[in-house]
Every structure is written in structure tokens, then in C-alpha cells.
Design a protein around this motif. Structure first.
Motif, PDB file in Angstrom:
ATOM      1  N   LEU A 139      16.030  12.407 -14.949  1.00 56.93           N
ATOM      2  CA  LEU A 139      17.383  12.929 -14.760  1.00 56.93           C
ATOM      3  C   LEU A 139      18.430  11.908 -15.198  1.00 56.93           C
ATOM      4  CD1 LEU A 139      16.814  14.540 -11.277  1.00 56.93           C
ATOM      5  CD2 LEU A 139      17.315  15.765 -13.383  1.00 56.93           C
ATOM      6  N   GLY A 140      17.956  10.770 -15.678  1.00 52.67           N
ATOM      7  CA  GLY A 140      18.886   9.755 -16.148  1.00 52.67           C
ATOM      8  C   GLY A 140      19.203   8.710 -15.099  1.00 52.67           C
ATOM      9  N   ALA A 141      18.444   8.698 -14.004  1.00 53.57           N
ATOM     10  CA  ALA A 141      18.675   7.681 -12.988  1.00 53.57           C
ATOM     11  C   ALA A 141      18.107   6.351 -13.467  1.00 53.57           C
ATOM     12  CB  ALA A 141      17.988   8.077 -11.678  1.00 53.57           C
ATOM     13  N   THR A 142      18.733   5.254 -13.053  1.00 58.30           N
ATOM     14  CA  THR A 142      18.167   3.949 -13.372  1.00 58.30           C
ATOM     15  C   THR A 142      17.032   3.681 -12.394  1.00 58.30           C
ATOM     16  OG1 THR A 142      19.653   2.815 -11.869  1.00 58.30           O
ATOM     17  CG2 THR A 142      20.396   3.049 -14.146  1.00 58.30           C
ATOM     18  N   LYS A 143      16.313   2.607 -12.662  1.00 56.87           N
ATOM     19  CA  LYS A 143      15.184   2.267 -11.798  1.00 56.87           C
ATOM     20  C   LYS A 143      15.660   1.982 -10.375  1.00 56.87           C
ATOM     21  CE  LYS A 143      10.877  -0.133 -12.068  1.00 56.87           C
ATOM     22  NZ  LYS A 143       9.950  -0.805 -12.932  1.00 56.87           N
ATOM     23  N   TRP A 144      16.744   1.223 -10.269  1.00 59.53           N
ATOM     24  CA  TRP A 144      17.251   0.872  -8.945  1.00 59.53           C
ATOM     25  C   TRP A 144      17.714   2.112  -8.185  1.00 59.53           C
ATOM     26  CZ3 TRP A 144      16.834  -1.636  -4.880  1.00 59.53           C
ATOM     27  CH2 TRP A 144      17.866  -1.763  -3.944  1.00 59.53           C
ATOM     28  N   GLU A 145      18.389   3.031  -8.896  1.00 62.17           N
ATOM     29  CA  GLU A 145      18.811   4.285  -8.236  1.00 62.17           C
ATOM     30  C   GLU A 145      17.596   5.063  -7.741  1.00 62.17           C
ATOM     31  OE1 GLU A 145      22.933   5.162 -10.738  1.00 62.17           O
ATOM     32  OE2 GLU A 145      21.002   5.712 -11.575  1.00 62.17           O
ATOM     33  N   THR A 146      16.547   5.074  -8.569  1.00 63.03           N
ATOM     34  CA  THR A 146      15.325   5.767  -8.186  1.00 63.03           C
ATOM     35  C   THR A 146      14.706   5.145  -6.933  1.00 63.03           C
ATOM     36  OG1 THR A 146      14.927   6.282 -10.494  1.00 63.03           O
ATOM     37  CG2 THR A 146      13.044   6.470  -9.012  1.00 63.03           C
ATOM     38  N   ILE A 147      14.677   3.805  -6.924  1.00 58.66           N
ATOM     39  CA  ILE A 147      14.100   3.113  -5.764  1.00 58.66           C
ATOM     40  C   ILE A 147      14.918   3.393  -4.513  1.00 58.66           C
ATOM     41  CG2 ILE A 147      13.824   0.813  -4.750  1.00 58.66           C
ATOM     42  CD1 ILE A 147      12.906  -0.119  -7.541  1.00 58.66           C
ATOM     43  N   LYS A 148      16.237   3.262  -4.648  1.00 57.79           N
ATOM     44  CA  LYS A 148      17.124   3.355  -3.493  1.00 57.79           C
ATOM     45  C   LYS A 148      17.138   4.770  -2.922  1.00 57.79           C
ATOM     46  CE  LYS A 148      21.376   2.955  -4.364  1.00 57.79           C
ATOM     47  NZ  LYS A 148      22.728   2.565  -4.799  1.00 57.79           N
ATOM     48  N   LYS A 149      17.231   5.754  -3.802  1.00 57.90           N
ATOM     49  CA  LYS A 149      17.463   7.112  -3.305  1.00 57.90           C
ATOM     50  C   LYS A 149      16.190   7.929  -3.128  1.00 57.90           C
ATOM     51  CE  LYS A 149      22.068   7.406  -5.134  1.00 57.90           C
ATOM     52  NZ  LYS A 149      22.980   8.032  -6.069  1.00 57.90           N
TER      53      LYS A 149
ATOM     54  N   GLU B  73       0.831  -1.204   0.000  1.00 57.95           N
ATOM     55  CA  GLU B  73       0.000   0.000   0.000  1.00 57.95           C
ATOM     56  C   GLU B  73       0.865   1.252   0.000  1.00 57.95           C
ATOM     57  OE1 GLU B  73      -3.248   0.459  -0.527  1.00 57.95           O
ATOM     58  OE2 GLU B  73      -2.976  -1.660  -1.017  1.00 57.95           O
ATOM     59  N   VAL B  74       1.903   1.233   0.855  1.00 53.88           N
ATOM     60  CA  VAL B  74       2.790   2.396   0.958  1.00 53.88           C
ATOM     61  C   VAL B  74       3.447   2.683  -0.391  1.00 53.88           C
ATOM     62  CG1 VAL B  74       4.930   3.243   1.987  1.00 53.88           C
ATOM     63  CG2 VAL B  74       3.240   2.097   3.412  1.00 53.88           C
ATOM     64  N   LEU B  75       3.963   1.643  -1.028  1.00 55.94           N
ATOM     65  CA  LEU B  75       4.697   1.847  -2.278  1.00 55.94           C
ATOM     66  C   LEU B  75       3.770   2.228  -3.426  1.00 55.94           C
ATOM     67  CD1 LEU B  75       7.258  -1.085  -2.084  1.00 55.94           C
ATOM     68  CD2 LEU B  75       7.674   1.342  -1.702  1.00 55.94           C
ATOM     69  N   ARG B  76       2.548   1.681  -3.376  1.00 57.00           N
ATOM     70  CA  ARG B  76       1.625   1.986  -4.474  1.00 57.00           C
ATOM     71  C   ARG B  76       1.177   3.435  -4.460  1.00 57.00           C
ATOM     72  NH1 ARG B  76      -3.207  -1.900  -5.317  1.00 57.00           N
ATOM     73  NH2 ARG B  76      -3.869  -0.400  -3.774  1.00 57.00           N
ATOM     74  N   THR B  77       1.231   4.074  -3.282  1.00 51.24           N
ATOM     75  CA  THR B  77       0.779   5.461  -3.210  1.00 51.24           C
ATOM     76  C   THR B  77       1.892   6.456  -3.534  1.00 51.24           C
ATOM     77  OG1 THR B  77       1.192   5.410  -0.852  1.00 51.24           O
ATOM     78  CG2 THR B  77      -1.058   5.056  -1.544  1.00 51.24           C
ATOM     79  N   MET B  78       3.098   5.948  -3.860  1.00 53.70           N
ATOM     80  CA  MET B  78       4.168   6.860  -4.285  1.00 53.70           C
ATOM     81  C   MET B  78       3.765   7.480  -5.626  1.00 53.70           C
ATOM     82  SD  MET B  78       6.748   6.875  -2.265  1.00 53.70           S
ATOM     83  CE  MET B  78       6.207   6.321  -0.671  1.00 53.70           C
ATOM     84  N   PRO B  79       3.807   8.821  -5.731  1.00 52.36           N
ATOM     85  CA  PRO B  79       3.381   9.423  -6.993  1.00 52.36           C
ATOM     86  C   PRO B  79       4.302   9.021  -8.159  1.00 52.36           C
ATOM     87  CG  PRO B  79       4.154  11.092  -5.437  1.00 52.36           C
ATOM     88  CD  PRO B  79       4.156   9.797  -4.714  1.00 52.36           C
ATOM     89  N   GLN B  80       3.668   8.643  -9.275  1.00 52.51           N
ATOM     90  CA  GLN B  80       4.430   8.279 -10.468  1.00 52.51           C
ATOM     91  C   GLN B  80       5.319   9.446 -10.912  1.00 52.51           C
ATOM     92  OE1 GLN B  80       4.612   5.292 -12.053  1.00 52.51           O
ATOM     93  NE2 GLN B  80       6.157   6.258 -13.334  1.00 52.51           N
ATOM     94  N   GLU B  81       4.813  10.686 -10.717  1.00 51.84           N
ATOM     95  CA  GLU B  81       5.576  11.850 -11.166  1.00 51.84           C
ATOM     96  C   GLU B  81       6.903  11.977 -10.432  1.00 51.84           C
ATOM     97  OE1 GLU B  81       2.461  11.763 -10.341  1.00 51.84           O
ATOM     98  OE2 GLU B  81       1.227  12.787 -11.837  1.00 51.84           O
ATOM     99  N   LEU B  82       6.910  11.519  -9.167  1.00 51.38           N
ATOM    100  CA  LEU B  82       8.155  11.594  -8.398  1.00 51.38           C
ATOM    101  C   LEU B  82       9.181  10.628  -8.989  1.00 51.38           C
ATOM    102  CD1 LEU B  82       9.330  12.941  -5.831  1.00 51.38           C
ATOM    103  CD2 LEU B  82       8.688  10.884  -4.602  1.00 51.38           C
ATOM    104  N   LYS B  83       8.707   9.432  -9.338  1.00 48.14           N
ATOM    105  CA  LYS B  83       9.603   8.461  -9.975  1.00 48.14           C
ATOM    106  C   LYS B  83      10.073   9.010 -11.316  1.00 48.14           C
ATOM    107  CE  LYS B  83       6.630   4.880  -8.169  1.00 48.14           C
ATOM    108  NZ  LYS B  83       5.690   3.834  -8.584  1.00 48.14           N
ATOM    109  N   ASP B  84       9.115   9.589 -12.079  1.00 53.10           N
ATOM    110  CA  ASP B  84       9.470  10.156 -13.378  1.00 53.10           C
ATOM    111  C   ASP B  84      10.532  11.236 -13.234  1.00 53.10           C
ATOM    112  OD1 ASP B  84       7.721   8.516 -14.625  1.00 53.10           O
ATOM    113  OD2 ASP B  84       6.191  10.028 -15.058  1.00 53.10           O
ATOM    114  N   ALA B  85      10.396  12.057 -12.170  1.00 55.57           N
ATOM    115  CA  ALA B  85      11.352  13.143 -11.961  1.00 55.57           C
ATOM    116  C   ALA B  85      12.762  12.588 -11.850  1.00 55.57           C
ATOM    117  CB  ALA B  85      10.994  13.934 -10.709  1.00 55.57           C
ATOM    118  N   SER B  86      12.899  11.488 -11.122  1.00 58.81           N
ATOM    119  CA  SER B  86      14.213  10.885 -10.947  1.00 58.81           C
ATOM    120  C   SER B  86      14.682  10.213 -12.239  1.00 58.81           C
ATOM    121  CB  SER B  86      14.174   9.875  -9.798  1.00 58.81           C
ATOM    122  OG  SER B  86      15.339   9.100  -9.788  1.00 58.81           O
ATOM    123  N   LEU B  87      13.760   9.467 -12.885  1.00 59.65           N
ATOM    124  CA  LEU B  87      14.123   8.777 -14.132  1.00 59.65           C
ATOM    125  C   LEU B  87      14.522   9.785 -15.206  1.00 59.65           C
ATOM    126  CD1 LEU B  87      11.269   6.112 -14.294  1.00 59.65           C
ATOM    127  CD2 LEU B  87      13.674   5.705 -13.748  1.00 59.65           C
TER     128      LEU B  87
END
Lengths: 254, 318
Positions: free
Chosen positions: B207-217, B191-205
Motif C-alpha cells: 500500500l506504499g507504507a514504509t518499513k517503519w510504518e509497517t512495523i509500528k502500525k 519468536e513472536v516477531l518471526r512468526t508474523m506472516p510475511q504476507e501481512l507485511k507485504d500487504a502493508s508495504l
């Protein structure tokens, strides 16, 4: 690269999302070091088009993209293309600011750190330079290490721009970047776009015609997934060739 | 209200029946809300009633000894009236600690896989399995522990570290407990992870971050309060888990010194002896004190974690 040479070149682009044909046979060349605005009514596919430029559709499962998108002559949808290096070339400024859950400094340093800049002095220089470029430095220089979420929405959006610029992109993509902002912040961001086009190619999605008129050199009018008209801002807004564009500019199509 | 006629605009008398119904409707509304309040107060006060009840029943053993002595003594000689709870407290902490150390990393990785990586079809198949795990009765986990985990520890794990172990150990208890709290943590984290906004992940991606970097940081950092909340809930549950743990952890009232030592958690003490040993004076009071201890441990733990959580949330906003 010289001015007016194509920076992003879209060839026979088709995008399907969940079985719906969103973008239909698009062909465009987006010029270097200018501001190009994509306008059109809600749901016409302008944001979808913008997202194809840095392959942000990759995260959605049901999106199918065919055709070519060439950035500096390199097809980004080629299976051999490494996506992080394409995305690094493009700064994205989304509809609402999404600061990363860290300090102001770390937000700007996030990209450079990922791409291998580790030394503190180098990072300090980048952070200061980009915060100055986005007119944020004077407002935040005394609280660089406090959380980015404490800033006002307008400041957050400029921070997001600084964060995008810090990785050294060539292209800036703006997805209705001022729609959540107050008039003052909006005009700061618009002025920044005009200033930044000396060094970057800028593509903006906007539904505000006056904004398109204020900042852009070229306008692409998209309607129902097709490009209806593409030309210099003056020409498209003042003297549109197509009937649909005329109606949209007059405000008959919303 | 009865006694005069109210005329409507058209001059017709208003039906008193309708007016009466109106009043009853409003009255119902009031009664229902008051009833809800009453039941809420009742269930909340239950916590205090249980606490007070346990304390009241523990008074005899407390009169015979002191808090300090009961908590720190390791001597358990009921016939002489000596009750030292230190080994039981330590047994509880060891088993719960081991369970969390095993379960938490597994849960975080599982949830990340389910939410971030798995295809939606895979997710739809996986989630019922995880939920099914939470529906399995504890005694089945206990039997599974005895049949599989105990031999595994005795023959394959313990020989690498210690000279001899029966397998019945705090490690076995911890492993069984870890499996039991796994579905609880995973479903909260999902539930916690599903409510993370997609836009926040997109913001990191973007910038050229990989998926794992996005998850970790970005994602894990943003999800930290949620991860802590899930852990707290799981630990609270683990503290009280009785039957599966008592079947595998050896039930030897000594302080464990390694994961291969047997332990004797508080819930197992109560469950094993309640009803059997009541002829011994003070024994029932001692068991009530054990229950009180468990109650206090869980209460304190929840209060402390709530403080940590609110500090963390404030720090993230600052």
C-alpha cells in the motif's frame, strides 16, 4: 493514457532467487486498462514475475533482479526510484486475504492515512466509496468499527481489494486471488475485475484457465521462467501458436 | 487365553509368544501414559504443596499479628516481635518496575532489529550473544553492578538529581535486573516477531507504507499479546531474582521515595537473614511469611496478566 498503450513494460528481465535462475530474459508490454492474465504450471515463475512489478522481492535477502521494469515510463529498479510511490500506484491482492489487525474502517483508511489524508470526512468518503466499489458496503456498513478478522474469507478478500483501491492505484495485481475462496466469492471478485478494468490496468496470476478465459483480455503463458506465448485471450486459448501452449491448454502440462 | 489354539488362515497355530508380546506392547503404552499423567499431577501439585507449606510455617507470625498489620506496617523490630513488611513489598515493586521500564523498550527495539532489519549473517552472530547473556550466573551480574553501576550512579547520574547518593539504590537494582531479564524477553520476542506472516507485511508495504510504518502500525499491534506475555514472564522472574539485586540495592528497610533511595526487596530479606537470625523468636516464621508474600505476589500477578491477555485476545478477534 489511451487503451492498449503499455502501462508496465518489462525489458530483459532476469530474476535469480538463491542461485536459481527463475525468470529468464523476459520482455513484455502490459497494456493499459485491460485485464492481463499470467498463466502457467506451478513453479514456472508467474508469482515471481508479478512480485517484480511492485518490488516486493525487496524484503527477501537472496533475490537478484536485473533488467528494467518501466511503469508509466519510469524504471522502478533504478536506484533513485522511491519505492513507496511505485507501490502506491499498484494495489496487490494476494492469494489469501491478510486483513490488517484493525477494524474494517481502519483497514480501508490505512493507505490514505499513510499518504497524508487525515480529515475524518475525507476518510469517511474514501471508505464508503471503496467498500461500495467492492460490493461490501451493504454487508458491513453497520459494523465498520469491528475487527476485520471477523469477516468471512470472501468478504476479507473484497476488503483487501477495497484497501488496495483506497490509495488510488492505477494498476491492480492479483496473485491467484480467488484460490482460497468459495465459488460465490470467486465470481464476485471476477466480476469486480471485469468492472474495474475501465479504470485500472489489471494483471492477474492464475492457474485456472477458465478464470483466465472469463476475465482477461490478454494472456501471457509462462513456462520454466520464459514467456512462451503472449496474445489476446481468444487466440492463446483457442488457437495457440506454440506447441507448449497447446499442450498446457489441453491439460497435458500441469 | 491359554488353553485353546488359534489357527491362522493357513491353518498354522499362531505363536503364543507373538501374542504375548503384543499384549506387553499395549500394556507398556498404557503404563507410560499413566506415568506421564502421574508426574504431571505431581509437578502441578507442587505449587499447592509449596504454598500450603509456606502458609503453615507462617502461622506463628500470623497469630502474633494480623495480615493487615503485617502488610501495611513499616516497623521492623524483630526483638519486640514487630514485623512490618511494607518496605520490603515496596522495595520489590520498585526494583522490578524500574527493571521493566528500562528493559522493555530496549528489548522491543533489539528484537525488531534482529528480526526485521539485520542481515541473516548478523543475526546468526547476534543471537548466541544474547543467549550467552542468559547463561551468566547472577552473582557475576551482582559484581558487575557493584563495580560499574554503583560508581556510575554515585558519581555521574545521581549528582544531577539529588544531593547525595551512595549509588546503592533501587535504580542500581533495576538496571542490573534489566540486563538480566533482557535475554529472556528478547528471545521470546524474536519468536513472536518471526512468526508474523510475511504476507501481512507485504500487504502493508504494497500500500506504499514504509518499513517503519509497517512495523509500528501492523507488526507491533499484531505482536502485542506476545509482547505482554514476554513481559509477564520477565516480571515473574524479576520478582524472585535475589543475589544480584541484594548486592546493589542497599538493603535498607525503608520505603523508597526516589530511584536513588536504597530499597530492600523480599528475596534479599530472606537470603540475607535466613540461618543467621534464627535465635530471635518468630523470626523464621516471619521469613517464611516473606516467602509466602513473594509467592502470592507472583501468583496474583500471573493470574491478573492471564486475564488481561485473554481479554486482549478476545478484543483483537472482535
Amino acid at each position: 493514457m489511451t487503451k492498449d498503450k503499455a502501462h508496465i513494460s518489462v525489458q530483459d528481465l532476469n530474476v535469480h532467487i538463491g542461485g536459481n535462475h527463475i525468470l529468464k530474459d523476459l520482455n513484455i508490454d502490459i497494456p493499459n486498462k485491460s485485464v492481463t492474465s499470467i498463466i502457467g504450471p506451478s513453479g514456472c515463475g508467474k508469482t515471481t514475475l508479478l512480485k517484480t512489478f511492485n518490488r516486493l522481492h525487496d524484503t527477501a535477502a537472496d533475490v537478484k533482479v536485473t533488467g528494467k521494469v518501466l511503469v508509466d515510463g519510469e524504471d522502478i529498479y533504478d536506484p533513485n526510484t522511491e519505492i513507496t510511490h511505485i507501490r502506491k500506484k499498484m494495489g496487490l491482492l494476494s492469494q489469501r486475504p491478510y486483513p490488517l489487525p484493525m477494524s474494517i474502517y481502519d483497514n480501508v483508511a490505512y493507505g490514505p492515512r499513510i499518504h497524508g489524508t487525515r480529515k475524518k470526512q475525507d476518510l469517511d468518503i474514501i471508505v464508503e466509496k471503496q467498500l461500495k466499489a467492492t460490493a461490501l458496503w451493504n454487508e458491513v456498513k453497520d459494523r465498520l468499527h469491528s475487527s476485520a478478522t471477523r469477516l468471512s474469507i470472501g468478504q476479507q478478500q473484497r476488503l483487501c481489494l477495497a484497501r488496495g483501491l483506497a490509495v488510488g492505484p492505477e494498476i491492480i495485481l492479483g496473485d491467484e486471488s480467488t484460490s482460497a475462496l468459495d465459488p460465490v466469492s470467486t465470481s464476485i471478485i471476477e466480476d469486480l475485475f471485469v468492472k474495474l478494468k475501465q479504470d485500472y490496468s489489471i494483471v492477474l496470476v492464475t492457474h485456472i484457465l477458465r478464470q483466465a478465459a472469463r476475465v482477461s483480455d490478454y494472456i501471457i503463458f509462462v513456462y520454466d521462467g520464459r514467456i512462451v506465448e503472449y496474445g489476446k485471450t481468444e487466440q492463446v486459448l483457442r488457437n495457440p501458436r506454440e506447441e507448449l501452449t497447446k499442450e498446457y491448454v489441453k491439460g497435458y502440462i500441469v | 487365553m491359554i488353553g485353546y489354539v488359534i489357527l491362522s488362515q493357513s491353518g498354522q497355530p499362531i505363536n503364543y509368544y507373538i501374542q504375548l508380546m503384543q499384549r506387553i506392547r499395549l500394556l507398556k503404552d498404557k503404563i507410560i501414559s499413566k506415568l506421564m499423567l502421574l508426574f504431571t499431577i505431581l509437578s502441578v501439585s507442587l505449587v499447592f504443596i509449596i504454598g500450603i507449606g509456606l502458609y503453615y510455617k507462617s502461622i506463628p507470625v500470623l497469630q502474633n499479628s494480623t495480615w493487615g498489620h503485617l502488610l501495611t506496617s513499616s516497623v521492623w523490630k524483630p526483638l519486640k516481635g514487630l514485623f512490618g513488611f511494607y518496605p520490603y513489598i515496596m522495595g520489590t515493586l520498585w526494583v522490578t518496575g524500574i527493571a521493566i521500564i528500562i528493559a522493555l523498550p530496549l528489548c522491543v527495539l533489539t528484537s525488531l532489529y534482529i528480526v526485521e532489519y539485520a542481515h541473516s549473517r548478523v543475526r546468526r552472530i547476534l543471537m548466541p550473544f544474547v543467549n550467552l547473556l542468559s547463561g551468566i550466573p547472577p552473582v557475576i551480574f551482582g559484581v558487575w553492578g557493584v563495580l560499574f553501576i554503583i560508581p556510575l550512579i554515585q558519581d555521574h547520574i545521581a549528582p544531577h538529581f539529588v544531593e547525595f547518593s551512595t549509588g546503592y539504590s533501587v535504580l542500581a537494582g533495576g538496571i542490573v535486573l534489566a540486563v538480566m531479564i533482557f535475554p529472556l524477553i528478547v528471545s521470546i520476542l524474536n519468536e513472536v516477531l518471526r512468526t508474523m506472516p510475511q504476507e501481512l507485511k507485504d500487504a502493508s508495504l504494497a500500500l506504499g507504507a514504509t518499513k517503519w510504518e509497517t512495523i509500528k502500525k501492523v507488526i507491533l499491534r499484531k505482536a502485542l499479546p506476545g509482547i505482554i506475555a514476554a513481559t509477564v514472564l520477565a516480571i515473574s522472574r524479576a520478582f524472585g531474582e535475589t543475589i544480584a539485586v541484594l548486592m546493589v540495592c542497599g538493603n535498607n528497610a525503608v520505603v523508597p521515595h526516589s530511584v536513588f533511595d536504597a530499597g530492600y526487596p523480599l528475596p534479599a530479606l530472606i537470603a540475607n537473614n535466613y540461618g543467621d537470625m534464627m535465635s530471635i523468636p518468630l523470626y523464621d516464621s516471619a521469613l517464611m511469611f516473606a516467602a509466602l508474600l513473594l509467592f502470592i505476589i507472583i501468583l496474583l500477578f500471573n493470574i491478573i496478566s492471564r486475564i488481561i491477555l485473554s481479554r486482549l485476545e478476545r478484543k483483537m478477534a472482535a
